[in-house]
Design a protein around this motif. Structure first.
Motif, PDB file in Angstrom:
ATOM      1  N   LEU A   1      -6.310   2.896 -12.757  1.00 44.36           N
ATOM      2  CA  LEU A   1      -5.729   1.582 -13.032  1.00 44.36           C
ATOM      3  C   LEU A   1      -4.658   1.683 -14.114  1.00 44.36           C
ATOM      4  CD1 LEU A   1      -6.046  -1.445 -12.294  1.00 44.36           C
ATOM      5  CD2 LEU A   1      -7.589  -1.629 -14.239  1.00 44.36           C
ATOM      6  N   GLY A   2      -4.944   2.440 -15.173  1.00 44.40           N
ATOM      7  CA  GLY A   2      -3.933   2.633 -16.204  1.00 44.40           C
ATOM      8  C   GLY A   2      -2.713   3.359 -15.679  1.00 44.40           C
ATOM      9  N   PHE A   3      -2.930   4.365 -14.840  1.00 46.79           N
ATOM     10  CA  PHE A   3      -1.815   5.091 -14.224  1.00 46.79           C
ATOM     11  C   PHE A   3      -0.989   4.160 -13.353  1.00 46.79           C
ATOM     12  CE2 PHE A   3      -0.156   7.573 -10.631  1.00 46.79           C
ATOM     13  CZ  PHE A   3       0.591   8.527 -11.303  1.00 46.79           C
ATOM     14  N   ALA A   4      -1.656   3.325 -12.545  1.00 51.29           N
ATOM     15  CA  ALA A   4      -0.943   2.392 -11.680  1.00 51.29           C
ATOM     16  C   ALA A   4      -0.092   1.416 -12.489  1.00 51.29           C
ATOM     17  CB  ALA A   4      -1.940   1.639 -10.805  1.00 51.29           C
ATOM     18  N   ALA A   5      -0.626   0.942 -13.611  1.00 51.80           N
ATOM     19  CA  ALA A   5       0.137   0.019 -14.450  1.00 51.80           C
ATOM     20  C   ALA A   5       1.365   0.682 -15.069  1.00 51.80           C
ATOM     21  CB  ALA A   5      -0.758  -0.548 -15.550  1.00 51.80           C
ATOM     22  N   LEU A   6       1.320   2.003 -15.230  1.00 46.24           N
ATOM     23  CA  LEU A   6       2.473   2.734 -15.758  1.00 46.24           C
ATOM     24  C   LEU A   6       3.500   3.069 -14.689  1.00 46.24           C
ATOM     25  CD1 LEU A   6       0.642   5.251 -18.121  1.00 46.24           C
ATOM     26  CD2 LEU A   6       2.084   3.331 -18.832  1.00 46.24           C
ATOM     27  N   ARG A   7       3.091   3.105 -13.423  1.00 43.35           N
ATOM     28  CA  ARG A   7       3.949   3.610 -12.363  1.00 43.35           C
ATOM     29  C   ARG A   7       4.484   2.540 -11.411  1.00 43.35           C
ATOM     30  NH1 ARG A   7       6.569   7.735 -11.362  1.00 43.35           N
ATOM     31  NH2 ARG A   7       5.780   8.122  -9.275  1.00 43.35           N
ATOM     32  N   LEU A   8       3.727   1.468 -11.209  1.00 41.99           N
ATOM     33  CA  LEU A   8       4.067   0.518 -10.158  1.00 41.99           C
ATOM     34  C   LEU A   8       5.051  -0.543 -10.631  1.00 41.99           C
ATOM     35  CD1 LEU A   8       0.543  -0.013  -8.555  1.00 41.99           C
ATOM     36  CD2 LEU A   8       2.478   1.239  -7.579  1.00 41.99           C
TER      37      LEU A   8
ATOM     38  N   VAL B   1       1.300  25.288 -16.327  1.00 44.58           N
ATOM     39  CA  VAL B   1       1.530  24.168 -17.241  1.00 44.58           C
ATOM     40  C   VAL B   1       2.991  23.742 -17.216  1.00 44.58           C
ATOM     41  CG1 VAL B   1       1.485  23.473 -19.668  1.00 44.58           C
ATOM     42  CG2 VAL B   1      -0.404  24.817 -18.727  1.00 44.58           C
ATOM     43  N   ALA B   2       3.914  24.702 -17.163  1.00 44.70           N
ATOM     44  CA  ALA B   2       5.341  24.388 -17.139  1.00 44.70           C
ATOM     45  C   ALA B   2       5.719  23.625 -15.872  1.00 44.70           C
ATOM     46  CB  ALA B   2       6.163  25.670 -17.254  1.00 44.70           C
ATOM     47  N   VAL B   3       5.217  24.082 -14.729  1.00 47.80           N
ATOM     48  CA  VAL B   3       5.509  23.394 -13.467  1.00 47.80           C
ATOM     49  C   VAL B   3       4.929  21.986 -13.480  1.00 47.80           C
ATOM     50  CG1 VAL B   3       5.057  23.399 -10.985  1.00 47.80           C
ATOM     51  CG2 VAL B   3       5.717  25.517 -12.130  1.00 47.80           C
ATOM     52  N   GLN B   4       3.715  21.847 -13.980  1.00 49.64           N
ATOM     53  CA  GLN B   4       3.081  20.538 -14.049  1.00 49.64           C
ATOM     54  C   GLN B   4       3.878  19.599 -14.961  1.00 49.64           C
ATOM     55  OE1 GLN B   4      -0.255  20.063 -12.408  1.00 49.64           O
ATOM     56  NE2 GLN B   4       0.693  18.066 -12.432  1.00 49.64           N
ATOM     57  N   ALA B   5       4.329  20.109 -16.096  1.00 45.46           N
ATOM     58  CA  ALA B   5       5.123  19.291 -17.023  1.00 45.46           C
ATOM     59  C   ALA B   5       6.429  18.870 -16.375  1.00 45.46           C
ATOM     60  CB  ALA B   5       5.380  20.067 -18.306  1.00 45.46           C
ATOM     61  N   TRP B   6       7.048  19.780 -15.610  1.00 42.11           N
ATOM     62  CA  TRP B   6       8.312  19.436 -14.935  1.00 42.11           C
ATOM     63  C   TRP B   6       8.095  18.339 -13.904  1.00 42.11           C
ATOM     64  CZ3 TRP B   6       9.774  19.600  -9.812  1.00 42.11           C
ATOM     65  CH2 TRP B   6      11.123  19.361  -9.571  1.00 42.11           C
ATOM     66  N   ILE B   7       6.997  18.417 -13.140  1.00 38.58           N
ATOM     67  CA  ILE B   7       6.723  17.402 -12.121  1.00 38.58           C
ATOM     68  C   ILE B   7       6.546  16.030 -12.767  1.00 38.58           C
ATOM     69  CG2 ILE B   7       5.028  16.626 -10.422  1.00 38.58           C
ATOM     70  CD1 ILE B   7       4.534  19.557  -9.746  1.00 38.58           C
ATOM     71  N   TRP B   8       5.754  15.969 -13.826  1.00 36.03           N
ATOM     72  CA  TRP B   8       5.530  14.680 -14.477  1.00 36.03           C
ATOM     73  C   TRP B   8       6.800  14.156 -15.134  1.00 36.03           C
ATOM     74  CZ3 TRP B   8       1.031  11.572 -15.130  1.00 36.03           C
ATOM     75  CH2 TRP B   8      -0.064  12.019 -14.383  1.00 36.03           C
TER      76      TRP B   8
ATOM     77  N   ARG C   1       0.828  -1.214   0.000  1.00 35.11           N
ATOM     78  CA  ARG C   1       0.000   0.000   0.000  1.00 35.11           C
ATOM     79  C   ARG C   1       0.861   1.264   0.000  1.00 35.11           C
ATOM     80  NH1 ARG C   1      -3.301  -3.251   3.348  1.00 35.11           N
ATOM     81  NH2 ARG C   1      -2.325  -2.411   5.222  1.00 35.11           N
ATOM     82  N   ARG C   2       1.986   1.215   0.700  1.00 27.15           N
ATOM     83  CA  ARG C   2       2.903   2.355   0.665  1.00 27.15           C
ATOM     84  C   ARG C   2       3.425   2.571  -0.747  1.00 27.15           C
ATOM     85  NH1 ARG C   2       7.499   2.064   5.015  1.00 27.15           N
ATOM     86  NH2 ARG C   2       7.780   4.223   4.326  1.00 27.15           N
ATOM     87  N   LEU C   3       3.682   1.482  -1.451  1.00 29.23           N
ATOM     88  CA  LEU C   3       4.156   1.592  -2.825  1.00 29.23           C
ATOM     89  C   LEU C   3       3.082   2.216  -3.721  1.00 29.23           C
ATOM     90  CD1 LEU C   3       6.692   0.718  -4.518  1.00 29.23           C
ATOM     91  CD2 LEU C   3       5.356  -1.273  -5.200  1.00 29.23           C
ATOM     92  N   VAL C   4       1.835   1.798  -3.527  1.00 28.03           N
ATOM     93  CA  VAL C   4       0.730   2.349  -4.325  1.00 28.03           C
ATOM     94  C   VAL C   4       0.584   3.843  -4.061  1.00 28.03           C
ATOM     95  CG1 VAL C   4      -1.754   2.284  -4.715  1.00 28.03           C
ATOM     96  CG2 VAL C   4      -0.481   0.148  -4.454  1.00 28.03           C
ATOM     97  N   LEU C   5       0.616   4.249  -2.792  1.00 22.75           N
ATOM     98  CA  LEU C   5       0.490   5.662  -2.468  1.00 22.75           C
ATOM     99  C   LEU C   5       1.674   6.462  -2.998  1.00 22.75           C
ATOM    100  CD1 LEU C   5      -0.880   5.534   1.198  1.00 22.75           C
ATOM    101  CD2 LEU C   5      -2.143   5.709  -0.942  1.00 22.75           C
ATOM    102  N   ALA C   6       2.853   5.865  -2.964  1.00 19.74           N
ATOM    103  CA  ALA C   6       4.038   6.557  -3.473  1.00 19.74           C
ATOM    104  C   ALA C   6       3.969   6.764  -4.979  1.00 19.74           C
ATOM    105  CB  ALA C   6       5.301   5.768  -3.115  1.00 19.74           C
ATOM    106  N   SER C   7       3.152   5.971  -5.679  1.00 20.99           N
ATOM    107  CA  SER C   7       3.077   6.114  -7.130  1.00 20.99           C
ATOM    108  C   SER C   7       2.447   7.444  -7.537  1.00 20.99           C
ATOM    109  CB  SER C   7       2.277   4.947  -7.732  1.00 20.99           C
ATOM    110  OG  SER C   7       0.912   5.025  -7.361  1.00 20.99           O
TER     111      SER C   7
ATOM    112  N   HIS D   1       9.659   7.948 -13.827  1.00 20.56           N
ATOM    113  CA  HIS D   1      10.095   6.555 -13.714  1.00 20.56           C
ATOM    114  C   HIS D   1       9.164   5.764 -12.794  1.00 20.56           C
ATOM    115  CE1 HIS D   1      13.713   7.653 -15.843  1.00 20.56           C
ATOM    116  NE2 HIS D   1      13.983   8.594 -14.938  1.00 20.56           N
ATOM    117  N   ARG D   2       9.210   4.467 -12.945  1.00 16.21           N
ATOM    118  CA  ARG D   2       8.404   3.605 -12.101  1.00 16.21           C
ATOM    119  C   ARG D   2       8.880   3.668 -10.645  1.00 16.21           C
ATOM    120  NH1 ARG D   2       5.038  -0.009 -14.573  1.00 16.21           N
ATOM    121  NH2 ARG D   2       5.219  -0.195 -16.839  1.00 16.21           N
ATOM    122  N   VAL D   3       7.947   3.438  -9.734  1.00 15.20           N
ATOM    123  CA  VAL D   3       8.244   3.490  -8.308  1.00 15.20           C
ATOM    124  C   VAL D   3       8.704   2.103  -7.839  1.00 15.20           C
ATOM    125  CG1 VAL D   3       7.268   3.869  -6.026  1.00 15.20           C
ATOM    126  CG2 VAL D   3       6.618   5.343  -7.919  1.00 15.20           C
ATOM    127  N   THR D   4       9.829   2.059  -7.187  1.00 13.66           N
ATOM    128  CA  THR D   4      10.344   0.805  -6.663  1.00 13.66           C
ATOM    129  C   THR D   4      10.324   0.733  -5.149  1.00 13.66           C
ATOM    130  OG1 THR D   4      12.600   1.697  -6.711  1.00 13.66           O
ATOM    131  CG2 THR D   4      11.846   0.475  -8.652  1.00 13.66           C
TER     132      THR D   4
END
Length: 259
Positions: free
Chosen positions: A165-172, A239-246, A40-46, A251-254
């Protein structure tokens, strides 16, 4: 100026649904994706690096509504008061769970915070579906009732969950990723699922917002002449700040490194 004000409101609303829909949807599925404390910590960290930046879009949309459409804002606030109370309650509950999880005394505290995140996320998604139901049925100044309201709320919540769900599959990574991937796999690659649900969420506020009398409820020309140019200057920075954050957290969360 009136057209620009409407365009800015639509832009911020679409941005919130697409971006924040990812962290809300992932929070809705957190108990299923993460079966123990570490998972669950990994999911929240994503989504932990994104949720505050995503909330700025909703604050900006609310600011445009209050500043540029004051009479409409007043009518919506009074007419949809129960819906807005539910929405704010879920929003606060989810954020309290996220902020408080690592500050408690033990496993029971963390379990309670995880439940707050999931329940708050579901409340936010269902509240938006409740509001969308009122707009789509042509009654924007009264909460929707009956089977239509229930079905619309559940459909919108399901769309949020699918986006998460799609976001989680890209991040986890690890077992939580495998759980997300099993469901996303039926709809193609994770990015395809995420793009599809993002497009649907982008269209949702545009479709529902068509029921609002935006053109006839704008503020005075003097007010628009002050607010709209200011927003046009600030928006590229957002928009610039948001783009920088993403980009920075692409990368995927480990591990639970963000909490």
């Amino acid at each position: 100026m009136e057209t620009l004000a409407i365009a800015l409101l639509a832009f911020f609303a679409v941005g919130w649904f697409v971006l924040a829909g990812a962290d809300i949807g992932t929070g809705m599925l957190a108990p299923w994706l993460g079966r123990n404390d570490r998972e669950r910590r990994l999911v929240l960290a994503s989504f932990a690096p994104f949720f505050l930046g995503n909330e700025v879009w909703l604050v900006a949309a609310a600011g445009v509504l209050v500043g540029c459409f004051p009479s409409l804002e007043g009518a919506l606030l009074s007419g949809q008061f129960p819906v807005l109370v539910a929405l704010l309650t879920g929003w606060i509950l989810r954020d309290v769970g996220l902020w408080s999880r690592g500050r408690g005394p033990g496993p029971r505290w963390r379990t309670g915070c995880d439940a707050a995140v999931a329940c708050g996320s579901w409340t936010v998604a269902l509240s938006w579906g409740w509001l969308v139901a009122a707009l789509l049925t042509g009654h924007p100044y009264a909460p929707a009732t009956g089977p239509t309201a229930l079905l619309t709320a559940l459909a919108v919540a399901a769309l949020f969950a699918a986006h998460g769900l799609g976001f989680a599959a890209l991040r986890l990574t690890g077992v939580p990723y495998e759980r997300a991937r099993r469901l996303v796999g039926r709809a193609g690659r994770p990015w395809q699922s995420f793009a599809l649900t993002g497009a649907l969420l982008a269209g949702l506020p545009l479709w529902a917002g068509g029921a609002l009398p935006l053109a006839g409820t704008t503020a005075s020309p003097a007010t628009l002449g002050l607010l709209v140019p200011t927003l046009l200057v600030v928006t590229p920075l957002l928009v610039a700040v948001q783009a920088w954050i993403w980009h920075a957290f692409r990368h995927r969360v480990t591990g639970p490194s963000y909490l």
